[in-house]
Structure formats: C-alpha cells, structure tokens
Design an enzyme around this catalytic site. Structure first.
Site, PDB file in Angstrom:
ATOM      1  N   LEU A   8       0.913  -1.101  -0.071  1.00 47.29           N
ATOM      2  CA  LEU A   8       0.001   0.058   0.167  1.00 47.29           C
ATOM      3  C   LEU A   8       0.937   1.175  -0.080  1.00 47.29           C
ATOM      4  O   LEU A   8       1.618   1.366   0.955  1.00 47.29           O
ATOM      5  CB  LEU A   8      -1.054  -0.190   1.421  1.00 47.29           C
ATOM      6  N   ALA A   9       0.566   1.985  -0.723  1.00 52.47           N
ATOM      7  CA  ALA A   9       1.643   3.361  -1.253  1.00 52.47           C
ATOM      8  C   ALA A   9       0.784   4.333  -2.115  1.00 52.47           C
ATOM      9  O   ALA A   9       1.546   5.002  -2.677  1.00 52.47           O
ATOM     10  CB  ALA A   9       2.655   2.832  -1.881  1.00 52.47           C
ATOM     11  N   ARG A  15       1.922  14.993   6.239  1.00 49.71           N
ATOM     12  CA  ARG A  15       2.913  15.532   7.241  1.00 49.71           C
ATOM     13  C   ARG A  15       4.420  15.755   6.556  1.00 49.71           C
ATOM     14  O   ARG A  15       5.274  16.223   7.336  1.00 49.71           O
ATOM     15  CB  ARG A  15       2.983  14.847   8.540  1.00 49.71           C
ATOM     16  N   GLN A  75      -5.358   3.651  -7.114  1.00 44.89           N
ATOM     17  CA  GLN A  75      -6.448   4.077  -5.846  1.00 44.89           C
ATOM     18  C   GLN A  75      -6.346   5.628  -6.042  1.00 44.89           C
ATOM     19  O   GLN A  75      -5.674   6.156  -5.462  1.00 44.89           O
ATOM     20  CB  GLN A  75      -5.969   3.671  -4.555  1.00 44.89           C
ATOM     21  N   GLU A 155      -9.560   0.610  16.161  1.00 44.76           N
ATOM     22  CA  GLU A 155      -8.720   1.627  15.964  1.00 44.76           C
ATOM     23  C   GLU A 155      -8.948   2.586  16.976  1.00 44.76           C
ATOM     24  O   GLU A 155     -10.036   2.610  17.727  1.00 44.76           O
ATOM     25  CB  GLU A 155      -9.263   2.218  14.369  1.00 44.76           C
TER      26      GLU A 155
HETATM   27  C1  UD1 Z   1      -3.021   1.668  10.188  1.00 46.52           C
HETATM   28  C2  UD1 Z   1      -3.920   0.815  10.609  1.00 46.52           C
HETATM   29  C3  UD1 Z   1      -3.524   0.844  12.342  1.00 46.52           C
HETATM   30  C4  UD1 Z   1      -2.175   0.326  12.628  1.00 46.52           C
HETATM   31  C5  UD1 Z   1      -1.403   1.531  11.773  1.00 46.52           C
HETATM   32  C6  UD1 Z   1       0.047   1.143  11.797  1.00 46.52           C
HETATM   33  C7  UD1 Z   1      -6.182   0.701   9.573  1.00 46.52           C
HETATM   34  C8  UD1 Z   1      -7.570   1.051   9.501  1.00 46.52           C
HETATM   35  N1  UD1 Z   1      -5.326   1.287  10.523  1.00 46.52           N
HETATM   36  O1  UD1 Z   1      -3.605   3.108  10.693  1.00 46.52           O
HETATM   37  O2  UD1 Z   1      -4.393  -0.362  12.963  1.00 46.52           O
HETATM   38  O3  UD1 Z   1      -1.998   0.503  13.860  1.00 46.52           O
HETATM   39  O4  UD1 Z   1      -1.873   1.496  10.233  1.00 46.52           O
HETATM   40  O5  UD1 Z   1       0.642   2.111  11.104  1.00 46.52           O
HETATM   41  O6  UD1 Z   1      -5.574  -0.195   8.521  1.00 46.52           O
HETATM   42  N2  UD1 Z   1      -2.964   3.664   2.361  1.00 46.52           N
HETATM   43  C9  UD1 Z   1      -3.566   3.758   0.942  1.00 46.52           C
HETATM   44  N3  UD1 Z   1      -4.725   4.077   0.728  1.00 46.52           N
HETATM   45  C10 UD1 Z   1      -5.553   4.421   1.727  1.00 46.52           C
HETATM   46  C11 UD1 Z   1      -5.260   4.447   3.153  1.00 46.52           C
HETATM   47  C12 UD1 Z   1      -3.925   4.131   3.277  1.00 46.52           C
HETATM   48  O7  UD1 Z   1      -2.639   3.265   0.174  1.00 46.52           O
HETATM   49  O8  UD1 Z   1      -6.472   4.622   1.122  1.00 46.52           O
HETATM   50  C13 UD1 Z   1      -1.777   3.409   2.695  1.00 46.52           C
HETATM   51  C14 UD1 Z   1      -0.802   4.461   3.366  1.00 46.52           C
HETATM   52  O9  UD1 Z   1      -0.124   5.062   2.095  1.00 46.52           O
HETATM   53  C15 UD1 Z   1      -0.032   4.006   4.401  1.00 46.52           C
HETATM   54  C16 UD1 Z   1      -0.757   2.745   4.591  1.00 46.52           C
HETATM   55  O10 UD1 Z   1      -1.540   2.545   3.840  1.00 46.52           O
HETATM   56  O11 UD1 Z   1       1.310   3.691   3.552  1.00 46.52           O
HETATM   57  C17 UD1 Z   1      -1.415   2.974   6.161  1.00 46.52           C
HETATM   58  O12 UD1 Z   1      -2.322   4.048   6.132  1.00 46.52           O
HETATM   59  P1  UD1 Z   1      -2.561   5.164   7.185  1.00 46.52           P
HETATM   60  O13 UD1 Z   1      -3.574   6.019   6.825  1.00 46.52           O
HETATM   61  O14 UD1 Z   1      -1.176   5.693   7.483  1.00 46.52           O
HETATM   62  O15 UD1 Z   1      -3.021   4.081   8.390  1.00 46.52           O
HETATM   63  P2  UD1 Z   1      -3.150   4.470  10.055  1.00 46.52           P
HETATM   64  O16 UD1 Z   1      -4.143   5.505  10.202  1.00 46.52           O
HETATM   65  O17 UD1 Z   1      -1.723   4.908  10.216  1.00 46.52           O
END
Ligand code: UD1
Ligand code: CA
Length: 451
Positions: A8-9, A15, A75, A155
């Site tokens: 996932l990227a 930030r 995405q 969460e």
């Molecule tokens: C997520 C987890 C959380 C965990 C944390 C660890 C979920 C709902 N939550 O939260 O339980 O403790 O990671 O760091 O999964 N991304 C996408 N597309 C999206 C959303 C995210 O590609 O639509 C990617 C982001 O770029 C990132 C990763 O997924 O690399 C995690 O997304 P992020 O929004 O940072 O999740 P957290 O809220 O940190």
C-alpha cells in the site's frame, strides 16, 4: 504455498510537507517503498502489486525501474486501507495462494518476520496479523486477543478506554489466502469515526464466518512508519547503523563506521577497506581487497579486487575498475572502464572511455567527451602513457604502447607505439619580463596607474 505481495503506497504523506509522494522520498538512496518491497521479495512472491495514488505516474516509474513485472494499480481516492487492498484484486486474478499486505512507508520489516507470518498461516490461521508491543501505543490500532486468538482490531479513534489500555498494537501487515482476503474486504463498511474502509475490520468479519485469526509479534523497531521528515531522518540513521553493522559482520574494514554512508543495494566484499567519510550512492559493488580511501563518492559503479579509489575520488555511473586499477585524488570517472592495473592518479576526468591495461594517465588529463550535443568515446590502448594535461578530444583512439606529450591537445587517432606531440611551440624572449616588470613598477610609483 505461493505468495503474492500487496504494497500500500497511495497516501500523500501530508505531514512530509512535500510535493513528492511520501514513498518516493529516499532512504538509503532508494525510494522508501523499495525497502518493504525488498523484504517482501525475500519470500519470492509470484506476483507483486503496488497500490499507488498520489503521484501515480512517478511512483509507477520508480517501481518499474526496480522490477518491470510489478503490477502498479491506481487507488485514485484514498478511502482507507481495505479500499486500497481491494484495488489489487484484478491484478491477482487467477492467483491461488497467500497475499501479504505491506505498507510502502514501513521500511524495516524483516523477511524473517514475514516468514513467521506465513508459518502461522501454514499452521492453520486464516488471517494472520503482525502485532508489536508498543512502548507508547499512541494512536495505533489495538489488537484484542483472547486465549491466543485474535478477536478483532479496534482503531484508536473508535476504541473504548479499556481498549486503549491495550499495548499490543497493529503494525498493518496482514497475511491471508488471497481470495479469502478479497471476499472479506467486500463486507467491510465505513461506519466508523473516520468514515474509511478499514482493513482491520476483516478480523471480525472472518470470525463471524467461523474463520480463525492469529497474531505474530515483532519488535516495535520493525514496524516504524515514516510520516514526517524528522522520522525519515531518524530512519536514515537507523538504516545506516544497520548497514554498517552488516558490513563489519561480513568482514569489511570500516575505519570510522559512523562516517560511511551506504545505499540500500551497496555490496562490499570481505577484506575491502573503507576509509572515513566515504559515501555510496545506489548501485555500487566493491570486491574483496579493494580500498576506498577517505572522502570518496561512488555511485553506479563496480570496483574489482585490489583496486584503489581516492582519497577524494568520484566514481559516477558506469565506472568499472578492473583488478588492481588505481584512481587517485580529485579524479572523476564516468561511464568508463579502467582495465587491469591502469592508473589514473591525479586531477583527471575520464568519461565515456576505455583505458587499457597498465595504461598510465598523467595528472590533469581530460577526455573532452561532450561537444554540447553528443557524447563521444575515447579509447586508450594497453600500456599507453598519457602525458600530464593531455586533452583527448573525442572521438579519439590512442593505440597500445602509444604516448602523448605533456600538454597535448589530441584531435586525431594515435597509432600503436606512436608519440603524439600536439602543443603550442614554446618561445623564450631573453630579458623581456625583467624589462616589463621594472617599467610597471616605475609606473605604479609615479601614480600613473591609478584608475
Ligand atoms: C493503520 C491501521 C492501524 C495501524 C497503523 C500502523 C487501518 C484502518 N489502520 O492506521 O490499525 O496501527 O496503520 O501504522 O488499517 N493507504 C493507502 N490507501 C488508503 C489508505 C492508506 O494506500 O486509502 C496506505 C498509506 O499510504 C499507508 C498505509 O496504507 O502506507 C497505512 O495508512 P495510514 O492512513 O497511515 O493508516 P493509519 O491510520 O496509520
Ligand atoms: Ca500511518
């Protein structure tokens, strides 16, 4: 069991305060996502899917430069981690095996940890989640475990006080059978505090279907995610510390380890010596017994056994040093092969060239390889002796055992064994300077020279 990766990227990384998508910021001279990718590739995945969003074209280009078989899927809107994983479905059509979900912004996951997750899968868990005991659980998702089974992931935003007190946190790394994973995701909704589709919801959905979920734990350091420039800088320090330790373990001498900077893919052989303040950019291999002297910068090059580089040398992409070759101080080599035992010791630029075995390149030699439009090649034969301050105007060939006189501007080929003398004739005017000097001094004294 065959494995595929879903990385996932898509996130922008707000930030980071950057126009560049977060996963393209560099760690160890490689894009951030390349680190999770490298750990995942240790599993020898059948397919790799990278889910990109922000800066899609640039992320895709960077991914394909590493491996042109990576499926980069888009995405467009970031609606949550479950929605992100769902984008990988088409790219995994026909794949039968386990899917491993990784985050592109989490570079330190070890292959051994991913192996342990696959082992837990093989031992019967339908969904395996990687957790860690957090020193400060902060806003991480919490793993609710009972009797060794993972009940659900909650969460932070949606957690009760009691759940927030749990210190076992969700790293985000998940393994499950690929078709099971996509079918679970279809049931994920977005009725939560963020209005996002949470990948974490698949645990409860799986259990409601009578499937099992388990956790594997790793050290918190492995799950370190990058969200800010400060975190990136700290990650770089950790990465460098790790690479230095690895080099020392592999039998490389680092005189002052904390001053040497490695890239993700730097490879240095046993008994090579790296002096202080050496920087490795991407794509460098240094073989056993070679010595890289202080303050040298290397990228995209290969240094063979017993070759010597520096101090203060720069090896640019395409520099290829054969065994025992020597490149000395204030020398730049680009896209050029320096054959066995050849010496380029002082103040020289060698670009787009071949330097034959045993050749000696005098101080201040320049291959004039660029005419403003095209680059041209210079060939220097074996044992040739290039006099100091020779300008080799490419394209040009210097034969074996040939010689160029000091200060020559070489615009034509020099045959084997020939000597090229191509410089202005020197004239000596007896007493001329003394006469001029006296006149100038007198003029200065009488104030005539004042502006
Ligand atoms: C997520 C987890 C959380 C965990 C944390 C660890 C979920 C709902 N939550 O939260 O339980 O403790 O990671 O760091 O999964 N991304 C996408 N597309 C999206 C959303 C995210 O590609 O639509 C990617 C982001 O770029 C990132 C990763 O997924 O690399 C995690 O997304 P992020 O929004 O940072 O999740 P957290 O809220 O940190
Ligand atoms: Ca995060």
């Amino acid at each position: 069991m065959p494995t595929s990766l879903i990385i996932l990227a898509a996130g922008q990384g707000t930030r980071m305060q950057s126009d560049l998508p977060k996963v393209l910021h560099e760690l160890g001279s490689a894009p951030l996502f390349a680190h999770a990718l490298a750990s995942g590739r240790a599993l020898e995945p059948e397919r790799v899917v990278l889910v990109a969003g922000h800066g899609f074209d640039d992320v895709q280009r960077a991914a394909l430069a590493i491996d042109n078989e990576i499926a980069v899927v888009e995405q467009a809107d970031q609606k949550g981690t479950a929605h992100a994983v769902a984008q990988a479905k088409a790219a995994l059509e026909g794949f039968d095996g386990d899917a491993m979900v990784l985050y592109g912004d989490t570079p330190f996951i070890r292959p051994e940890t991913l192996d342990a997750m696959l082992a837990a899968r093989a031992a019967g868990a339908d969904v395996v989640v990687l957790g860690f005991e957090a020193a400060d659980p902060g806003r991480y998702g919490r793993l609710v475990v009972e009797g060794g089974a993972l009940l659900r992931i909650v969460e932070f935003k949606d957690a009760t006080e009691a759940e927030r007190a749990i210190s076992l946190c969700n790293s985000g790394v998940v393994a499950a059978d690929a078709s099971t994973l996509f079918s679970l995701i279809e049931e994920v909704g977005n009725a939560n505090a963020s209005g996002e589709y949470y990948l974490t919801d698949i645990v409860e959905i799986a259990r409601a279907r009578g499937l099992s979920a388990a956790t594997v734990s790793c050290d918190e350091a492995e799950t370190l995610g990058i969200n800010t420039r400060a975190e990136l800088a700290r990650a770089e320090a950790l990465f460098q510390a790790h690479k230095r330790a690895e080099a020392l373990e592999n039998g490389v001498t680092l005189v002052a380890p904390e001053t040497v900077y490695f890239a993700q893919d730097t490879w240095v052989g046993r008994d090579a010596v790296i002096e202080p303040n050496v920087v490795f950019g991407p794509g460098v291999t240094v073989e056993t017994g070679a010595r890289i002297r202080a303050f040298s910068h290397l990228e995209g090059c290969h240094v063979s056994r017993d070759a010597q580089v520096g101090p203060f040398a720069r090896l640019r992409p395409g520099a290829e040093l054969a065994e025992g070759a020597k490149v000395g101080n204030f020398v730049e080599i680009k896209n050029a092969e320096i054959a066995e035992g050849a010496k380029v010791n002082h103040l020289t630029y060698i670009g787009d060239a071949f330097v034959g075995a045993g050749a000696n390149i005098g101080a201040g030699t320049i291959t004039c390889n660029y005419d403003g439009v095209f680059k041209h090649h210079t060939h220097i034969g074996a044992r040739a002796f290039i006099g100091s301050d020779t300008m080799l105007v490419a394209p040009v060939q210097i034969g074996d055992d040939a010689m160029t006189a000091t200060g020559s501007v070489v615009t034509r080929d020099v045959p084997d064994g020939a000597m090229a003398i191509g410089r202005a004739r020197l004239e000596i005017k007896e007493g001329l300077w003394r006469r001029m000097y006296e006149k100038m001094k007198a003029a200065k004294k009488s104030g005539k020279n004042r502006a």
